[in-house]
Design a protein around this motif. Structure first.
Motif, PDB file in Angstrom:
ATOM      1  N   TYR A  57     -32.390  47.966  40.447  1.00  0.00           N
ATOM      2  CA  TYR A  57     -31.505  48.159  41.593  1.00  0.00           C
ATOM      3  C   TYR A  57     -30.083  47.811  41.184  1.00  0.00           C
ATOM      4  CZ  TYR A  57     -31.552  43.107  42.171  1.00  0.00           C
ATOM      5  OH  TYR A  57     -31.411  41.754  41.964  1.00  0.00           O
ATOM      6  N   GLU A  58     -29.153  48.424  41.893  1.00  0.00           N
ATOM      7  CA  GLU A  58     -27.737  48.218  41.637  1.00  0.00           C
ATOM      8  C   GLU A  58     -27.070  48.036  42.996  1.00  0.00           C
ATOM      9  OE1 GLU A  58     -24.663  51.260  39.938  1.00  0.00           O
ATOM     10  OE2 GLU A  58     -26.076  50.697  38.345  1.00  0.00           O
ATOM     11  N   GLY A  59     -26.844  46.800  43.353  1.00  0.00           N
ATOM     12  CA  GLY A  59     -26.292  46.522  44.683  1.00  0.00           C
ATOM     13  C   GLY A  59     -27.310  46.894  45.751  1.00  0.00           C
ATOM     14  N   HIS A  60     -26.914  47.800  46.636  1.00  0.00           N
ATOM     15  CA  HIS A  60     -27.804  48.234  47.722  1.00  0.00           C
ATOM     16  C   HIS A  60     -28.658  49.429  47.331  1.00  0.00           C
ATOM     17  CE1 HIS A  60     -25.985  45.554  50.640  1.00  0.00           C
ATOM     18  NE2 HIS A  60     -24.781  45.931  50.213  1.00  0.00           N
ATOM     19  N   PHE A  61     -28.471  49.931  46.149  1.00  0.00           N
ATOM     20  CA  PHE A  61     -29.149  51.156  45.741  1.00  0.00           C
ATOM     21  C   PHE A  61     -30.268  50.865  44.743  1.00  0.00           C
ATOM     22  CE2 PHE A  61     -24.827  52.432  46.806  1.00  0.00           C
ATOM     23  CZ  PHE A  61     -25.074  53.418  47.736  1.00  0.00           C
ATOM     24  N   GLY A  62     -31.367  51.546  44.933  1.00  0.00           N
ATOM     25  CA  GLY A  62     -32.405  51.536  43.912  1.00  0.00           C
ATOM     26  C   GLY A  62     -32.073  52.600  42.881  1.00  0.00           C
ATOM     27  N   CYS A  63     -32.401  52.359  41.646  1.00  0.00           N
ATOM     28  CA  CYS A  63     -32.076  53.312  40.582  1.00  0.00           C
ATOM     29  C   CYS A  63     -33.316  53.592  39.734  1.00  0.00           C
ATOM     30  CB  CYS A  63     -30.978  52.754  39.680  1.00  0.00           C
ATOM     31  SG  CYS A  63     -29.435  52.439  40.519  1.00  0.00           S
ATOM     32  N   ILE A  64     -33.479  54.849  39.392  1.00  0.00           N
ATOM     33  CA  ILE A  64     -34.531  55.260  38.455  1.00  0.00           C
ATOM     34  C   ILE A  64     -33.843  56.075  37.366  1.00  0.00           C
ATOM     35  CG2 ILE A  64     -36.640  56.577  38.113  1.00  0.00           C
ATOM     36  CD1 ILE A  64     -37.318  56.107  41.041  1.00  0.00           C
ATOM     37  N   ASN A  65     -33.882  55.561  36.150  1.00  0.00           N
ATOM     38  CA  ASN A  65     -33.245  56.209  35.000  1.00  0.00           C
ATOM     39  C   ASN A  65     -31.784  56.576  35.276  1.00  0.00           C
ATOM     40  OD1 ASN A  65     -35.600  55.977  33.623  1.00  0.00           O
ATOM     41  ND2 ASN A  65     -36.150  58.125  33.744  1.00  0.00           N
ATOM     42  N   GLY A  66     -31.062  55.701  35.940  1.00  0.00           N
ATOM     43  CA  GLY A  66     -29.645  55.927  36.197  1.00  0.00           C
ATOM     44  C   GLY A  66     -29.348  56.722  37.455  1.00  0.00           C
ATOM     45  N   LEU A  67     -30.353  57.258  38.101  1.00  0.00           N
ATOM     46  CA  LEU A  67     -30.152  58.018  39.334  1.00  0.00           C
ATOM     47  C   LEU A  67     -30.203  57.043  40.505  1.00  0.00           C
ATOM     48  CD1 LEU A  67     -29.934  60.702  40.883  1.00  0.00           C
ATOM     49  CD2 LEU A  67     -32.428  60.783  40.877  1.00  0.00           C
ATOM     50  N   ARG A  68     -29.110  56.949  41.248  1.00  0.00           N
ATOM     51  CA  ARG A  68     -29.042  56.022  42.380  1.00  0.00           C
ATOM     52  C   ARG A  68     -29.720  56.656  43.591  1.00  0.00           C
ATOM     53  NH1 ARG A  68     -22.967  53.900  42.520  1.00  0.00           N
ATOM     54  NH2 ARG A  68     -23.792  52.984  44.429  1.00  0.00           N
ATOM     55  N   LEU A  69     -30.566  55.901  44.218  1.00  0.00           N
ATOM     56  CA  LEU A  69     -31.337  56.382  45.361  1.00  0.00           C
ATOM     57  C   LEU A  69     -30.950  55.597  46.616  1.00  0.00           C
ATOM     58  CD1 LEU A  69     -34.812  56.398  43.611  1.00  0.00           C
ATOM     59  CD2 LEU A  69     -33.299  58.346  43.931  1.00  0.00           C
ATOM     60  N   GLY A  70     -30.811  56.290  47.711  1.00  0.00           N
ATOM     61  CA  GLY A  70     -30.530  55.633  48.985  1.00  0.00           C
ATOM     62  C   GLY A  70     -29.099  55.884  49.433  1.00  0.00           C
ATOM     63  N   ARG A  71     -28.753  55.251  50.549  1.00  0.00           N
ATOM     64  CA  ARG A  71     -27.396  55.373  51.076  1.00  0.00           C
ATOM     65  C   ARG A  71     -27.054  54.109  51.851  1.00  0.00           C
ATOM     66  NH1 ARG A  71     -28.273  59.862  55.814  1.00  0.00           N
ATOM     67  NH2 ARG A  71     -29.848  58.691  56.923  1.00  0.00           N
ATOM     68  N   LEU A  72     -25.783  53.893  52.046  1.00  0.00           N
ATOM     69  CA  LEU A  72     -25.311  52.724  52.775  1.00  0.00           C
ATOM     70  C   LEU A  72     -25.449  52.986  54.278  1.00  0.00           C
ATOM     71  CD1 LEU A  72     -22.121  51.870  50.724  1.00  0.00           C
ATOM     72  CD2 LEU A  72     -24.278  50.639  50.746  1.00  0.00           C
ATOM     73  N   PRO A  73     -25.637  51.942  55.062  1.00  0.00           N
ATOM     74  CA  PRO A  73     -25.769  52.136  56.509  1.00  0.00           C
ATOM     75  C   PRO A  73     -24.508  52.748  57.136  1.00  0.00           C
ATOM     76  CG  PRO A  73     -26.253  49.856  55.908  1.00  0.00           C
ATOM     77  CD  PRO A  73     -25.828  50.561  54.687  1.00  0.00           C
ATOM     78  N   SER A  74     -23.365  52.552  56.521  1.00  0.00           N
ATOM     79  CA  SER A  74     -22.130  53.112  57.087  1.00  0.00           C
ATOM     80  C   SER A  74     -21.994  54.507  56.591  1.00  0.00           C
ATOM     81  CB  SER A  74     -20.925  52.263  56.702  1.00  0.00           C
ATOM     82  OG  SER A  74     -20.811  52.171  55.301  1.00  0.00           O
TER      83      SER A  74
END
Length: 74
Positions: A57-74
């Motif tokens: 994970y990177e901050g609020h985002f989950g990452c798989i092989n450098g691909l950031r997954l998810g979005r911020l609530p705002s």
């Protein structure tokens, strides 16, 4: 009689040497089989997906092989 005994001893020595060579081959194959069994056991415990897909994970985002997954609530 001595010549017959010499022939017998020579034949026995050759047979003993041949038997020893066969035993050495069997032990070598058995040792190789044991090594391969240990390797197979180690490989069967390897988590292949963890090696292929680097998940973190990177901050609020989950990452798989450098691909950031998810979005911020705002």
């Amino acid at each position: 009689a001595q010549e017959l005994e010499d022939v017998y001893l020579q034949a026995r020595n050759m047979l003993t040497a041949s038997q020893k060579m066969q035993e050495d081959r069997v032990y070598a194959h058995y040792a190789a089989l044991q090594r391969e069994a240990v390797l197979l056991q180690r490989l069967s415990r390897t988590a292949t997906l963890n090696d292929v897909f680097h998940v973190w994970y990177e901050g609020h985002f989950g990452c798989i092989n450098g691909l950031r997954l998810g979005r911020l609530p705002s």
